[in-house]
Design a protein around this motif. Structure first.
Motif, PDB file in Angstrom:
ATOM      1  N   ALA A   1     -32.112 -32.783 -28.110  1.00  0.00           N
ATOM      2  CA  ALA A   1     -31.099 -32.249 -28.826  1.00  0.00           C
ATOM      3  C   ALA A   1     -30.364 -31.583 -29.733  1.00  0.00           C
ATOM      4  O   ALA A   1     -30.012 -30.436 -30.015  1.00  0.00           O
ATOM      5  N   GLU A   2     -31.727 -31.507 -30.681  1.00  0.00           N
ATOM      6  CA  GLU A   2     -32.240 -30.094 -31.613  1.00  0.00           C
ATOM      7  C   GLU A   2     -31.911 -28.447 -30.937  1.00  0.00           C
ATOM      8  O   GLU A   2     -31.821 -28.015 -31.492  1.00  0.00           O
ATOM      9  N   LEU A   3     -32.744 -28.727 -29.748  1.00  0.00           N
ATOM     10  CA  LEU A   3     -32.803 -27.365 -28.949  1.00  0.00           C
ATOM     11  C   LEU A   3     -31.951 -27.085 -28.619  1.00  0.00           C
ATOM     12  O   LEU A   3     -31.623 -26.007 -27.681  1.00  0.00           O
ATOM     13  N   GLU A   4     -30.553 -28.504 -27.635  1.00  0.00           N
ATOM     14  CA  GLU A   4     -29.819 -28.003 -27.118  1.00  0.00           C
ATOM     15  C   GLU A   4     -28.848 -27.477 -28.031  1.00  0.00           C
ATOM     16  O   GLU A   4     -27.763 -26.663 -28.145  1.00  0.00           O
ATOM     17  N   ARG A   5     -28.650 -27.781 -28.800  1.00  0.00           N
ATOM     18  CA  ARG A   5     -27.455 -27.287 -30.659  1.00  0.00           C
ATOM     19  C   ARG A   5     -28.587 -25.416 -30.722  1.00  0.00           C
ATOM     20  O   ARG A   5     -27.579 -25.155 -30.691  1.00  0.00           O
ATOM     21  N   GLU A   6     -29.526 -25.213 -30.807  1.00  0.00           N
ATOM     22  CA  GLU A   6     -29.908 -23.885 -30.927  1.00  0.00           C
ATOM     23  C   GLU A   6     -29.939 -23.149 -29.721  1.00  0.00           C
ATOM     24  O   GLU A   6     -30.042 -21.791 -29.837  1.00  0.00           O
ATOM     25  N   GLY A   7     -28.911 -23.497 -28.024  1.00  0.00           N
ATOM     26  CA  GLY A   7     -28.643 -23.264 -27.414  1.00  0.00           C
ATOM     27  C   GLY A   7     -30.042 -22.872 -26.330  1.00  0.00           C
ATOM     28  O   GLY A   7     -29.735 -22.497 -25.573  1.00  0.00           O
TER      29      GLY A   7
ATOM     30  N   ASP B   1     -35.269 -43.636 -30.061  1.00  0.00           N
ATOM     31  CA  ASP B   1     -34.503 -41.928 -30.371  1.00  0.00           C
ATOM     32  C   ASP B   1     -32.860 -41.746 -29.537  1.00  0.00           C
ATOM     33  O   ASP B   1     -32.295 -42.279 -30.362  1.00  0.00           O
ATOM     34  N   ILE B   2     -32.246 -41.204 -30.331  1.00  0.00           N
ATOM     35  CA  ILE B   2     -31.307 -40.097 -30.514  1.00  0.00           C
ATOM     36  C   ILE B   2     -31.259 -39.726 -29.060  1.00  0.00           C
ATOM     37  O   ILE B   2     -31.475 -38.580 -29.611  1.00  0.00           O
ATOM     38  N   LEU B   3     -30.199 -39.752 -28.297  1.00  0.00           N
ATOM     39  CA  LEU B   3     -29.628 -38.980 -27.186  1.00  0.00           C
ATOM     40  C   LEU B   3     -28.355 -37.621 -27.151  1.00  0.00           C
ATOM     41  O   LEU B   3     -28.745 -37.289 -26.218  1.00  0.00           O
ATOM     42  N   ASP B   4     -27.885 -37.751 -28.540  1.00  0.00           N
ATOM     43  CA  ASP B   4     -26.743 -37.232 -27.919  1.00  0.00           C
ATOM     44  C   ASP B   4     -27.030 -36.470 -29.799  1.00  0.00           C
ATOM     45  O   ASP B   4     -26.936 -36.944 -30.779  1.00  0.00           O
ATOM     46  N   ALA B   5     -26.584 -34.837 -28.791  1.00  0.00           N
ATOM     47  CA  ALA B   5     -26.284 -34.275 -30.275  1.00  0.00           C
ATOM     48  C   ALA B   5     -24.949 -33.709 -31.208  1.00  0.00           C
ATOM     49  O   ALA B   5     -24.880 -33.647 -32.517  1.00  0.00           O
ATOM     50  N   SER B   6     -24.329 -34.305 -30.424  1.00  0.00           N
ATOM     51  CA  SER B   6     -22.675 -34.994 -32.029  1.00  0.00           C
ATOM     52  C   SER B   6     -22.327 -35.812 -31.027  1.00  0.00           C
ATOM     53  O   SER B   6     -22.946 -36.376 -29.687  1.00  0.00           O
TER      54      SER B   6
ATOM     55  N   VAL C   1     -22.684 -41.539 -32.115  1.00  0.00           N
ATOM     56  CA  VAL C   1     -24.165 -40.734 -31.392  1.00  0.00           C
ATOM     57  C   VAL C   1     -25.110 -42.212 -30.397  1.00  0.00           C
ATOM     58  O   VAL C   1     -24.982 -43.314 -31.257  1.00  0.00           O
ATOM     59  N   ARG C   2     -25.409 -41.407 -29.760  1.00  0.00           N
ATOM     60  CA  ARG C   2     -26.137 -42.964 -28.531  1.00  0.00           C
ATOM     61  C   ARG C   2     -27.616 -42.830 -28.757  1.00  0.00           C
ATOM     62  O   ARG C   2     -27.888 -41.888 -29.483  1.00  0.00           O
ATOM     63  N   VAL C   3     -28.227 -43.928 -28.866  1.00  0.00           N
ATOM     64  CA  VAL C   3     -29.727 -44.375 -29.233  1.00  0.00           C
ATOM     65  C   VAL C   3     -29.767 -45.224 -28.328  1.00  0.00           C
ATOM     66  O   VAL C   3     -29.301 -45.694 -27.552  1.00  0.00           O
ATOM     67  N   LEU C   4     -31.702 -44.518 -28.203  1.00  0.00           N
ATOM     68  CA  LEU C   4     -31.950 -45.756 -27.083  1.00  0.00           C
ATOM     69  C   LEU C   4     -32.903 -46.597 -28.475  1.00  0.00           C
ATOM     70  O   LEU C   4     -33.051 -46.342 -29.518  1.00  0.00           O
ATOM     71  N   VAL C   5     -32.420 -47.968 -28.193  1.00  0.00           N
ATOM     72  CA  VAL C   5     -33.508 -49.128 -29.313  1.00  0.00           C
ATOM     73  C   VAL C   5     -33.964 -49.902 -28.486  1.00  0.00           C
ATOM     74  O   VAL C   5     -33.921 -50.494 -27.260  1.00  0.00           O
ATOM     75  N   PRO C   6     -35.169 -50.619 -28.963  1.00  0.00           N
ATOM     76  CA  PRO C   6     -36.306 -51.802 -28.426  1.00  0.00           C
ATOM     77  C   PRO C   6     -34.672 -52.811 -28.516  1.00  0.00           C
ATOM     78  O   PRO C   6     -34.292 -53.795 -30.081  1.00  0.00           O
ATOM     79  N   PHE C   7     -34.480 -53.835 -27.478  1.00  0.00           N
ATOM     80  CA  PHE C   7     -33.738 -55.470 -27.825  1.00  0.00           C
ATOM     81  C   PHE C   7     -34.694 -56.079 -26.698  1.00  0.00           C
ATOM     82  O   PHE C   7     -34.754 -56.179 -25.786  1.00  0.00           O
ATOM     83  N   GLY C   8     -35.303 -57.361 -27.237  1.00  0.00           N
ATOM     84  CA  GLY C   8     -36.411 -58.168 -26.921  1.00  0.00           C
ATOM     85  C   GLY C   8     -37.354 -56.842 -25.965  1.00  0.00           C
ATOM     86  O   GLY C   8     -38.180 -56.363 -26.648  1.00  0.00           O
ATOM     87  N   LYS C   9     -37.895 -57.857 -24.789  1.00  0.00           N
ATOM     88  CA  LYS C   9     -38.777 -56.370 -24.424  1.00  0.00           C
ATOM     89  C   LYS C   9     -38.324 -55.660 -23.527  1.00  0.00           C
ATOM     90  O   LYS C   9     -39.243 -54.443 -23.077  1.00  0.00           O
TER      91      LYS C   9
ATOM     92  N   ALA D   1     -29.830 -36.394 -37.293  1.00  0.00           N
ATOM     93  CA  ALA D   1     -28.482 -37.281 -35.760  1.00  0.00           C
ATOM     94  C   ALA D   1     -28.317 -37.777 -36.174  1.00  0.00           C
ATOM     95  O   ALA D   1     -27.985 -37.841 -35.085  1.00  0.00           O
ATOM     96  N   ALA D   2     -28.782 -38.638 -36.592  1.00  0.00           N
ATOM     97  CA  ALA D   2     -27.831 -39.960 -36.880  1.00  0.00           C
ATOM     98  C   ALA D   2     -26.434 -40.187 -37.563  1.00  0.00           C
ATOM     99  O   ALA D   2     -26.562 -40.079 -38.753  1.00  0.00           O
ATOM    100  N   ARG D   3     -25.654 -40.285 -36.377  1.00  0.00           N
ATOM    101  CA  ARG D   3     -24.288 -40.274 -37.228  1.00  0.00           C
ATOM    102  C   ARG D   3     -23.479 -41.042 -36.135  1.00  0.00           C
ATOM    103  O   ARG D   3     -23.745 -41.366 -35.262  1.00  0.00           O
ATOM    104  N   ALA D   4     -22.534 -41.393 -36.611  1.00  0.00           N
ATOM    105  CA  ALA D   4     -21.305 -43.140 -35.677  1.00  0.00           C
ATOM    106  C   ALA D   4     -21.243 -42.412 -34.637  1.00  0.00           C
ATOM    107  O   ALA D   4     -20.102 -41.046 -35.279  1.00  0.00           O
TER     108      ALA D   4
END
Length: 842
Positions: free
Chosen positions: A165-171, A65-70, A33-41, A28-31
Motif C-alpha cells: 500500500a505504501e509503495l502503491e501510494r508512491e507510484g 495487515d491493512i489491504l488498502d492505501a485509501s 479500509v479493509r484489513v486482514l484479521v485472525p478470526f478463530g483459526k 495506514a489504519a483509517r475507517a
C-alpha cells in the motif's frame, strides 16, 4: 499508547470485533479500509468501521495487515451502513458486504506489478531502507506480476500488504484484485503502438522470410500498411482477427521487439449505443417549475427529499436529466435508481445521449468483473452518473449531489431474499441525508407511504399533472369476463343443433374478449403497436385431474407446478424443480388431466391462431434469460418488426413507443385478490403503468382491461386516471386497520426442513413477543401463506407498531431483538429471519 480498531466481519454475527493495531500499521489504519484479521483459526477480511480510543476487553488480537492505501467506504457510507444495521436488525458485516462488489469483502487475492522502470532511482532508495523490499523488487523484475500471498512467503515480509500500500501510494507498484468465484479483475488489453513500428525493419523481415511462411508474410505486410496509415494505436487482438493471424505466428516478432505493444486497462461495459442526437429539448412550464425547484435545492448543498408525482408520459425522465446536468456542471455526481425490470437499454441510451461515457450502468446480469469495474471507476471519480437497480444506491461516487429514485413505488427496490433486507428507496433517502445530497422520488403512482409523507411535509411534493406535447391520457374500458364467457358460451351453444349440444362439455373459452380481439385486428390493419400484459408466465398455472381433483404439486414447495408448452414440462416457479407431466393421474389413475389458468405462452398460442399473419414477440423470464435478450426484443418491437409485444410486468414499465395505441390487460385479477394489504395498491400501480404505454404521441391511445371483478374500486379509479381518489380511499382503509403509513411492520420468519422445530421456535418467539406486547400488536405465529418453499417449512409472526407510540421504531426493534436473541439458542437447524418494513407478508 495502544491503538484499536473496531472491525466489521461478514460472518452473520451481529457485532463488530475489536483488534489491536500494530505500531507499523497505525499510519495506514483509517475507517473504511479493509484489513486482514485472525478470526478463530482463519485469517479473513474485514473493514475498519471506527477507531476507539480504548477497550475494556482483556485480550485483543492484532490486525494482521491493512489491504488498502485509501478507504474503500467513504465516511458517509459507513454512517449509512451503521444506520442500516440498527434499523434493519442486520449484522454490520453483512451490510458492509452488500455495499461492495462480490469478492472485496472476502479473502480476495491481490496481484502486484512493478509500475516503474528497473533503473528508477526510487527503487534504489527503497532498497537502502529495507533489504526485504529489495528482494520484493527482484522477484517482480524476474517473474513479473505476483500474488501478494506469494510475495509474503518469498520475502519474509509479514506486513506485506501495508508495504505494498505504501509503495502503491508512491507510484512504484500497482495492484489488482482477483475476486474469488468468477475470476474478475482489472481487464488489460494489448495495443500496437503504430508510431513505434519501423518500416525498414518490417520490410527487411518480409524480404528475409522463406516463401513457405505465407501467413507471417501476410501479417508483416499488413503491419507495414498499418505503419503507413493514420492510426496511432490498434488493439492487437482486433488486428490479429482482422488479418486472421494465429498467435503462434506473431510470437517470434513480439519476442524480437519488432511489434511495440503497450498494455492498457479497459472497462467492461455493455454497448447500449446512444440515441440519435436531437435538438435541445425545451421543457414545458410545469417541467421547468419542477426543474427550477430541484435546482434551487441543489444550490443549497444540503439534503432535501422531493416526491415528483407525474402522470405517465409527463416527461419526468427529462426533468431528471436536466437536474443531473446542473449537478454534473457543478462538479458533483448523481445516482439514478431504476427497478431492475425497468432498466432497459432504451433508458440507458437516453442518458448516454446526454452524458456520454461518463454514465456507468450496473445490474444483476453483469459479470462480477463488470460490476467490479463500475465500483472501482466510481470510487476513483472517473464517472459522473451511475444507473442501476437497488444495489446502485451504494455506488461509491465522489461528491454525491443527487439521487433519483425512478418508479419509487416498485416492490423490487426491497431486498427480500437475503440479508440485509433493505429498501433501496429508504436507504437512498438516508444516504442523501448523510451525504448532503438531494433525493428525488418519482412516480405516476407513488406508494401510499411516500404520498402520505409528502402530505405531512416530510417530503416536498412536486407535480406534473399533464402529458407533454398535448398528448391525452388513453381511454380505459373494463370488460366483465364473467359476463363475456356466459354470452360467448350461450351463443356457441345456441348455434349448435340440439342433438349436438353435448359437445359443449369440450368448449374452451378464449383468454381474449371479443372487444379485445376486434381492437387488435383494427390496430394490426392500421399498422399501430399493441402491448398485451399477462402477469403470469408459462402456459397453464396448474394441471388438474377432472375425475378426483388431484393437482400436480411441487415436491419441495406448497405450490402447484406450472406447465410450460415450449419445453413440454412442469416447472415450479419458486424452487425451479422440473419434471415431465404425468399421462395418468397419480391420485386415481384417471386420464382426464386438464390445464387450467392462463400464462403468457397460452395467450401467445391463441394470438397465433386468431391472427396468423401477426408478428408477435413474447417478453417474460423464459424469453429473456440470455444476455441481450431484453434489448433484442425491444428493438424488434420498436423498429416495427413486430405488431404485438406480449409479456409479464416487464412490458409495463420504462417503455416509450410512440406507435403504441392499444394496451390490453388479459387478466387484472392476478394480483388484485392476493391476501396482502398492498394487493389493491400494487394492482392499481401496475395497471396504471401499463396503461401509460398507450397514446404517448399524437395518436389516441386505448386500454382494454379484462377482469372478473369489474366493480372493484381499483378499476373504477383506473378508468378515471384518478390516483388521488384511489389514495384517499386506500389511506382511509389503512388508518382503520392500522397498516402503514400509520404503523410500522416487522415480519419474523422461522424457516427450516424440520417442520416441528420450525413451528416450536415460532411459538417460542411469539410467546415472548405477546408477553412484551406493548407498544405493538402481535399477529401469529401461523404457517406462512406459502407454507413450504424449496424443502423449507415457513412460519410467520407479524408485529405491528403505531408510529404515534414508537415514531423511530427503536423500541420495537429492541423488543424484537430481545425475543429473537433468546430463541437463537434453540434454533439448531432452523433459521430466524427478521424483515423490517416487509414488501409483502405472504
Amino acid at each position: 499508547m495502544p491503538h484499536y480498531a473496531d472491525v466489521a466481519i461478514p460472518t452473520g454475527v451481529d457485532k463488530t470485533f475489536t483488534y489491536l493495531i500494530p505500531d507499523p500499521l497505525v499510519p495506514a489504519a483509517r475507517a473504511g479500509v479493509r484489513v486482514l484479521v485472525p478470526f478463530g483459526k482463519k485469517t479473513i477480511v474485514g473493514i475498519i468501521v471506527s477507531l476507539p480510543a480504548s477497550t475494556n476487553l482483556p485480550h485483543v488480537r492484532p490486525i494482521t495487515d491493512i489491504l488498502d492505501a485509501s478507504p474503500v467506504l467513504q465516511d458517509h457510507l459507513l454512517q449509512l451502513c451503521s444506520w442500516m444495521s440498527h434499523y434493519y436488525m442486520a449484522p454490520m458485516g453483512d451490510i458492509v458486504r452488500a455495499a461492495m462488489p462480490a469478492g472485496l469483502g472476502q479473502s480476495s487475492k491481490r496481484r502486484v506489478s512493478l509500475n516503474v522502470p528497473t533503473d528508477d532511482p526510487r527503487l534504489a532508495d527503497a532498497r537502502k531502507r529495507s533489504p526485504k523490499r529489495g528482494k520484493l523488487f527482484d522477484l517482480l523484475i524476474a517473474q513479473g506480476p505476483m500474488l501478494a500471498t506469494e510475495l509474503r512467503k518469498r520475502t519474509g515480509l509479514s506486513t506485506i500488504h501495508a508495504v505494498i500500500a505504501e509503495l502503491e501510494r508512491e507510484g512504484i507498484l500497482t495492484t489488482e484484485e482477483i475476486i474469488p468465484g468468477p475470476k474478475a479483475r482489472v481487464k488489460v488489453r494489448e495495443f500496437i503502438a503504430v508510431d513505434g513500428l519501423d518500416r525498414d525493419t518490417l520490410q527487411n523481415a518480409i524480404d528475409a522470410l522463406p516463401a513457405r511462411q505465407k501467413k507471417a508474410r501476410e501479417f508483416l505486410t499488413a503491419l507495414l500498411a498499418l505503419a503507413a496509415g493514420s492510426d496511432r494505436e490498434v488493439a492487437l487482438l482486433d488486428f490479429m482477427k482482422r488479418t486472421r493471424t494465429p498467435s503462434t505466428t506473431i510470437k517470434p516478432f513480439l519476442a524480437q521487439g519488432m511489434i511495440p505493444v503497450v498494455r492498457r486497462e479497459v472497462t467492461r461495459q455493455q454497448d447500449y449505443g446512444t440515441e440519435a442526437k436531437t435538438l435541445a429539448i425545451r421543457l414545458n412550464p410545469a417541467q421547468e417549475a419542477v426543474r427550477a425547484r430541484i435546482a434551487g435545492a441543489l444550490d443549497q448543498h444540503t439534503s432535501h427529499t422531493f416526491l415528483l408525482h407525474g402522470v405517465t408520459g409527463s416527461g419526468k425522465t427529462q426533468v431528471y436529466i436536466e437536474a443531473i446536468k446542473q449537478c454534473v456542471h457543478a462538479g458533483r455526481t448523481a445516482i439514478v435508481l431504476v427497478p431492475e425490470i425497468s432498466l432497459t437499454p432504451q433508458i440507458v441510451r437516453r442518458f448516454k445521449s446526454h452524458f456520454g461515457d461518463s454514465v456507468l450502468v450496473v445490474h444483476s446480469r453483469m459479470s462480477a468483473g463488470e460490476r467490479y469495474d463500475v465500483w472501482r471507476l466510481a470510487l476513483s471519480g472517473a464517472c459522473r452518473v451511475v444507473i442501476g437497480p437497488r444495489s446502485a444506491v451504494f455506488a461509491p461516487v465522489q461528491n454525491l449531489g443527487l439521487i433519483v429514485v425512478d418508479e419509487e413505488h416498485e416492490a423490487s427496490y426491497k431486498q427480500y431474499d437475503a440479508t440485509p433486507r433493505y429498501h433501496a428507496r429508504d436507504v437512498a433517502i438516508m444516504r442523501g441525508r448523510y451525504a448532503g445530497a438531494v433525493v428525488v422520488l418519482g412516480s405516476a403512482t407513488p406508494s401510499v407511504e411516500s404520498f402520505a409523507n409528502a402530505r405531512s411535509g416530510k417530503f416536498e411534493l412536486l407535480s406534473l399533472p399533464d402529458r407533454i406535447d398535448d398528448a391525452v391520457m388513453p381511454a380505459v374500458r373494463v370488460i366483465d369476463m364473467t359476463r363475456e364467457r356466459k354470452q360467448v358460451y350461450t351463443a356457441a351453444k345456441e348455434a349448435l343443433p340440439y342433438d349436438q349440444r353435448g359437445k359443449m362439455k369440450e368448449f374452451k373459452h378464449s383468454s381474449l374478449s371479443r372487444v379485445l380481439q376486434e381492437k387488435i385486428a383494427d390496430r394490426i390493419a392500421r399498422k399501430e403497436g399493441i402491448i398485451l400484459l399477462q402477469n403470469r408466465r408459462g402456459f397453464a398455472p396448474f394441471v388438474e385431474c377432472q375425475e378426483c381433483g388431484h393437482v400436480e404439486m411441487c415436491d419441495n414447495c406448497h405450490v402447484s407446478m406450472t406447465y410450460h408448452a415450449t419445453k413440454k414440462h412442469l416447472r415450479c416457479h419458486y424452487c425451479g424443480l422440473v419434471r415431465r407431466p404425468a399421462l395418468l393421474c397419480p391420485g386415481c389413475g384417471g386420464a382426464d388431466l386438464r390445464m387450467h389458468g392462463i400464462g403468457t405462452q397460452r395467450v401467445e398460442e391463441e394470438l397465433l391462431t386468431l391472427f396468423p399473419d401477426a408478428r408477435i414477440v413474447r417478453m417474460d423470464l423464459d424469453t429473456t434469460a440470455r444476455r441481450g435478450a431484453h434489448d433484442r426484443i425491444l428493438r424488434q418491437f420498436g423498429d416495427r418488426q413486430a405488431d404485438i409485444l406480449l409479456g409479464t410486468q416487464m412490458v409495463a414499465k420504462g417503455l416509450d413507443f410512440p406507435h403504441v395505441t392499444l394496451v390490453g390487460v388479459i387478466s387484472a385479477d392476478t394480483q388484485m385478490l392476493l391476501p396482502d394489504f398492498r394487493s389493491s395498491e400494487r394492482t392499481f400501480q401496475l395497471l396504471t403503468q401499463v396503461a401509460g404505454r398507450a397514446g404517448r404521441s399524437s395518436l389516441q391511445g386505448e386500454v382494454i382491461v379484462q377482469t372478473s371483478q369489474p366493480g372493484h374500486r381499483t378499476l373504477v379509479h383506473l378508468v378515471d386516471h384518478d390516483y388521488l381518489a384511489f389514495f384517499e380511499e386506500e389511506i382511509k382503509e389503512r388508518e382503520e386497520l392500522s397498516y402503514p403509513p400509520f404503523s410500522r411492520l416487522g415480519l419474523v420468519e422461522t424457516r427450516g426442513e424440520n417442520e416441528e422445530e420450525v413451528r416450536t421456535l415460532a411459538e417460542r418467539i411469539g410467546a415472548a413477543l405477546h408477553h412484551n406486547a406493548p407498544p405493538f400488536q402481535v399477529l401469529g405465529p401461523a404457517p406462512a401463506v406459502i407454507g413450504k418453499i424449496n424443502k423449507n417449512f415457513r412460519w410467520h409472526i407479524v408485529v405491528k407498531t403505531s408510529k404515534t407510540i414508537d415514531p423511530s421504531g427503536s423500541l420495537t426493534n429492541a423488543r424484537l431483538r430481545q425475543a429473537v436473541d433468546a430463541a437463537q439458542s434453540a434454533a439448531r437447524t432452523t433459521h430466524i429471519i427478521v424483515d423490517i418494513d416487509p414488501a409483502g407478508i405472504m
